[in-house]
Motif scaffolding. Structure first.
Motif, PDB file in Angstrom:
ATOM      1  N   LEU A 251      -5.967  27.990  19.722  1.00 57.29           N
ATOM      2  CA  LEU A 251      -6.706  27.910  18.472  1.00 57.29           C
ATOM      3  C   LEU A 251      -5.781  27.740  17.274  1.00 57.29           C
ATOM      4  N   GLU A 252      -4.601  28.344  17.334  1.00 59.30           N
ATOM      5  CA  GLU A 252      -3.657  28.213  16.221  1.00 59.30           C
ATOM      6  C   GLU A 252      -3.185  26.769  16.080  1.00 59.30           C
ATOM      7  N   ALA A 253      -2.823  26.142  17.208  1.00 58.35           N
ATOM      8  CA  ALA A 253      -2.397  24.740  17.169  1.00 58.35           C
ATOM      9  C   ALA A 253      -3.545  23.833  16.755  1.00 58.35           C
ATOM     10  N   GLU A 254      -4.747  24.147  17.229  1.00 57.79           N
ATOM     11  CA  GLU A 254      -5.925  23.357  16.866  1.00 57.79           C
ATOM     12  C   GLU A 254      -6.163  23.430  15.351  1.00 57.79           C
ATOM     13  N   SER A 255      -5.958  24.595  14.780  1.00 56.41           N
ATOM     14  CA  SER A 255      -6.137  24.755  13.342  1.00 56.41           C
ATOM     15  C   SER A 255      -5.101  23.947  12.559  1.00 56.41           C
ATOM     16  N   LYS A 256      -3.873  23.907  13.052  1.00 55.16           N
ATOM     17  CA  LYS A 256      -2.834  23.104  12.403  1.00 55.16           C
ATOM     18  C   LYS A 256      -3.190  21.623  12.464  1.00 55.16           C
ATOM     19  N   ARG A 257      -3.681  21.176  13.620  1.00 54.90           N
ATOM     20  CA  ARG A 257      -4.106  19.778  13.740  1.00 54.90           C
ATOM     21  C   ARG A 257      -5.213  19.472  12.741  1.00 54.90           C
ATOM     22  N   ALA A 258      -6.134  20.404  12.608  1.00 51.30           N
ATOM     23  CA  ALA A 258      -7.258  20.194  11.699  1.00 51.30           C
ATOM     24  C   ALA A 258      -6.789  20.035  10.257  1.00 51.30           C
ATOM     25  N   ARG A 259      -5.890  20.904   9.823  1.00 50.00           N
ATOM     26  CA  ARG A 259      -5.407  20.806   8.443  1.00 50.00           C
ATOM     27  C   ARG A 259      -4.673  19.488   8.209  1.00 50.00           C
ATOM     28  N   SER A 260      -3.918  19.034   9.203  1.00 51.59           N
ATOM     29  CA  SER A 260      -3.211  17.756   9.061  1.00 51.59           C
ATOM     30  C   SER A 260      -4.191  16.592   8.993  1.00 51.59           C
ATOM     31  N   ALA A 261      -5.223  16.646   9.813  1.00 45.27           N
ATOM     32  CA  ALA A 261      -6.209  15.565   9.826  1.00 45.27           C
ATOM     33  C   ALA A 261      -6.958  15.487   8.505  1.00 45.27           C
ATOM     34  N   ILE A 262      -7.364  16.621   7.986  1.00 41.67           N
ATOM     35  CA  ILE A 262      -8.084  16.629   6.709  1.00 41.67           C
ATOM     36  C   ILE A 262      -7.182  16.136   5.589  1.00 41.67           C
ATOM     37  N   ALA A 263      -5.905  16.516   5.623  1.00 36.26           N
ATOM     38  CA  ALA A 263      -4.965  16.056   4.596  1.00 36.26           C
ATOM     39  C   ALA A 263      -4.810  14.542   4.640  1.00 36.26           C
ATOM     40  N   ALA A 264      -4.871  13.971   5.853  1.00 33.25           N
ATOM     41  CA  ALA A 264      -4.684  12.521   6.000  1.00 33.25           C
ATOM     42  C   ALA A 264      -5.919  11.733   5.588  1.00 33.25           C
ATOM     43  N   ALA A 265      -7.106  12.297   5.837  1.00 34.76           N
ATOM     44  CA  ALA A 265      -8.325  11.503   5.644  1.00 34.76           C
ATOM     45  C   ALA A 265      -9.295  12.076   4.630  1.00 34.76           C
ATOM     46  N   GLY A 266      -9.052  13.293   4.168  1.00 38.10           N
ATOM     47  CA  GLY A 266      -9.998  13.943   3.282  1.00 38.10           C
ATOM     48  C   GLY A 266      -9.961  13.426   1.860  1.00 38.10           C
ATOM     49  N   ASP A 267     -10.960  13.840   1.124  1.00 38.30           N
ATOM     50  CA  ASP A 267     -11.091  13.478  -0.282  1.00 38.30           C
ATOM     51  C   ASP A 267     -11.271  14.773  -1.061  1.00 38.30           C
ATOM     52  N   SER A 268     -10.588  14.894  -2.174  1.00 38.91           N
ATOM     53  CA  SER A 268     -10.670  16.137  -2.956  1.00 38.91           C
ATOM     54  C   SER A 268     -12.081  16.425  -3.443  1.00 38.91           C
ATOM     55  N   GLY A 269     -12.923  15.397  -3.439  1.00 41.36           N
ATOM     56  CA  GLY A 269     -14.278  15.586  -3.935  1.00 41.36           C
ATOM     57  C   GLY A 269     -15.290  15.946  -2.868  1.00 41.36           C
ATOM     58  N   GLU A 270     -14.859  16.118  -1.613  1.00 36.07           N
ATOM     59  CA  GLU A 270     -15.809  16.444  -0.561  1.00 36.07           C
ATOM     60  C   GLU A 270     -15.287  17.569   0.316  1.00 36.07           C
ATOM     61  N   SER A 271     -16.180  18.190   1.033  1.00 41.03           N
ATOM     62  CA  SER A 271     -15.808  19.281   1.923  1.00 41.03           C
ATOM     63  C   SER A 271     -15.169  18.741   3.200  1.00 41.03           C
ATOM     64  N   ARG A 272     -14.494  19.625   3.917  1.00 41.48           N
ATOM     65  CA  ARG A 272     -13.905  19.250   5.202  1.00 41.48           C
ATOM     66  C   ARG A 272     -14.989  18.815   6.180  1.00 41.48           C
ATOM     67  N   ALA A 273     -16.127  19.477   6.163  1.00 43.37           N
ATOM     68  CA  ALA A 273     -17.224  19.127   7.065  1.00 43.37           C
ATOM     69  C   ALA A 273     -17.723  17.708   6.793  1.00 43.37           C
ATOM     70  N   GLU A 274     -17.830  17.343   5.526  1.00 46.96           N
ATOM     71  CA  GLU A 274     -18.270  15.991   5.185  1.00 46.96           C
ATOM     72  C   GLU A 274     -17.299  14.954   5.730  1.00 46.96           C
ATOM     73  N   THR A 275     -16.000  15.200   5.579  1.00 47.62           N
ATOM     74  CA  THR A 275     -14.998  14.265   6.085  1.00 47.62           C
ATOM     75  C   THR A 275     -15.134  14.093   7.592  1.00 47.62           C
ATOM     76  N   ALA A 276     -15.334  15.191   8.303  1.00 47.78           N
ATOM     77  CA  ALA A 276     -15.449  15.136   9.756  1.00 47.78           C
ATOM     78  C   ALA A 276     -16.666  14.319  10.193  1.00 47.78           C
ATOM     79  N   ILE A 277     -17.791  14.499   9.528  1.00 40.72           N
ATOM     80  CA  ILE A 277     -18.997  13.742   9.866  1.00 40.72           C
ATOM     81  C   ILE A 277     -18.809  12.269   9.547  1.00 40.72           C
TER      82      ILE A 277
END
Length: 329
Positions: A251-277
């Motif tokens: 779970l710790e490694a999975e959480s690190k992957r998640a933060r990296s993915a959101i940093a690469a594809a996320g937008d400051s104006g949306e939630s992490r859940a929105e980016t994933a969908i």
């Protein structure tokens, strides 16, 4: 809300499916008024499908849906899909378990039939533990034929399976022509099911070619675990993060992957859940995204993501670069 065709069923389904599972748990863990408000909001937003299972909350998800749907006019009622998880250690035959499973589900749901009935056990080359063997699924008189018998009786319109376990075995089920749908694990942490060839550098259970097989055989794809059991959506842990692929167990490694993915594809104006969908919506092979919800706010975020549409090609390219670097781990 936009709709997409669910494979050979020819049904037009909303891009978002209301998930009734344990991990999100809105139909299990919330009070009745929240359940009622969530379903009403989903229908008003154009969501026309609810996915549940007999073992979600030991039947509590289906029971909740039973009384909730009874309050809704038949003209507005969404499609319902449910599932059977066979107990392979039981002396009861698969045929008996399947029959008992759908009868109990229909009783809890207060329905005469469901739109889709699915096998919930992971599939392996041979039966092991609670994983079914692929030949037991697609062989003559096997599980798929038993499910088809329910369809012929009018207890379900379509049949499908959860494409977890051994990827090659899952592809064999798809290629058998005996299923209408597949629930496919696909998200920003493991996109392999949507790849046509393995991606060098990425360490994850490799489902490469699964979606391509579904496309060739017109098997409708229901995208599951879009939030990777919530890890992509938030850093807050709820204790229901159940691993379904090998990499999920850390779970710790999975959480690190998640933060990296959101940093690469996320937008400051949306939630992490929105980016994933929005990541999943960018894949045109996917018919619908099953979204697990814990509270009403999560539903609003999901609807907002669907309104925003797929991630841009630039964001997807950034993610692909990150996958090649295995999330910089």
């Amino acid at each position: 809300m936009n709709t997409r065709q669910l494979g050979k069923t020819r049904l037009q389904v909303s891009e978002l499916v209301f998930g009734g599972g344990w991990v999100g748990g809105i139909l299990i863990h919330q009070d009745d008024e929240v359940k009622r408000a969530a379903l009403r909001r989903a229908i008003d937003a154009g969501i026309n499908w609810i996915d549940t299972a007999g073992d979600y909350g030991q039947g509590q998800s289906e029971i909740a849906l039973g009384w909730l749907l009874s309050e809704i006019d038949t003209s507005e009622r969404p499609h319902v899909s449910t599932k059977i998880r066979l107990d392979l250690e039981s002396d009861e035959t698969a045929a008996s378990q399947i029959r008992r499973g759908i009868e109990r589900s229909l009783d809890r749901l207060r329905l005469d039939k469901v739109s889709l009935f699915q096998l919930h056990n992971p599939v392996e080359p041979r039966a092991t533990g609670q994983h079914v063997g692929v030949d037991d699924v697609i062989g003559d008189g096997g599980i798929a034929d038993l499910l088809d018998g329910l369809r012929k009786e009018g207890l379900t319109d379509h049949i499908g399976f959860t494409a977890l376990g051994d990827p090659a075995s899952c592809i064999r089920v798809v290629e058998s022509g005996k299923v209408d749908t597949a629930q496919v694990y696909y998200n920003m942490l493991n996109p392999t099911a949507g790849l046509s060839e393995p991606l060098d550098g990425l360490v994850a259970q490799d489902f490469t070619g699964l979606m391509a097989a579904c496309r060739r055989h017109e098997v409708g794809i229901m995208n599951i675990r879009v939030f990777a059991a919530g890890v992509l959506a938030t850093d807050i842990r709820h204790g229901r993060e159940v691993a379904i692929t090998p990499e999920n167990r850390d779970l710790e490694a999975e959480s690190k992957r998640a933060r990296s993915a959101i940093a690469a594809a996320g937008d400051s104006g949306e939630s992490r859940a929105e980016t994933a969908i929005r990541f999943s919506l960018a894949n045109e092979d996917i018919s619908c995204v099953v979204v697990g919800l814990a509270e009403l706010e999560h539903l609003e975020l999901a609807i907002k993501a669907a309104e925003a549409g797929p991630l841009s090609a630039t964001k997807l390219s950034s993610l692909r670069d990150l996958w090649r670097r295995n999330f910089d781990l």
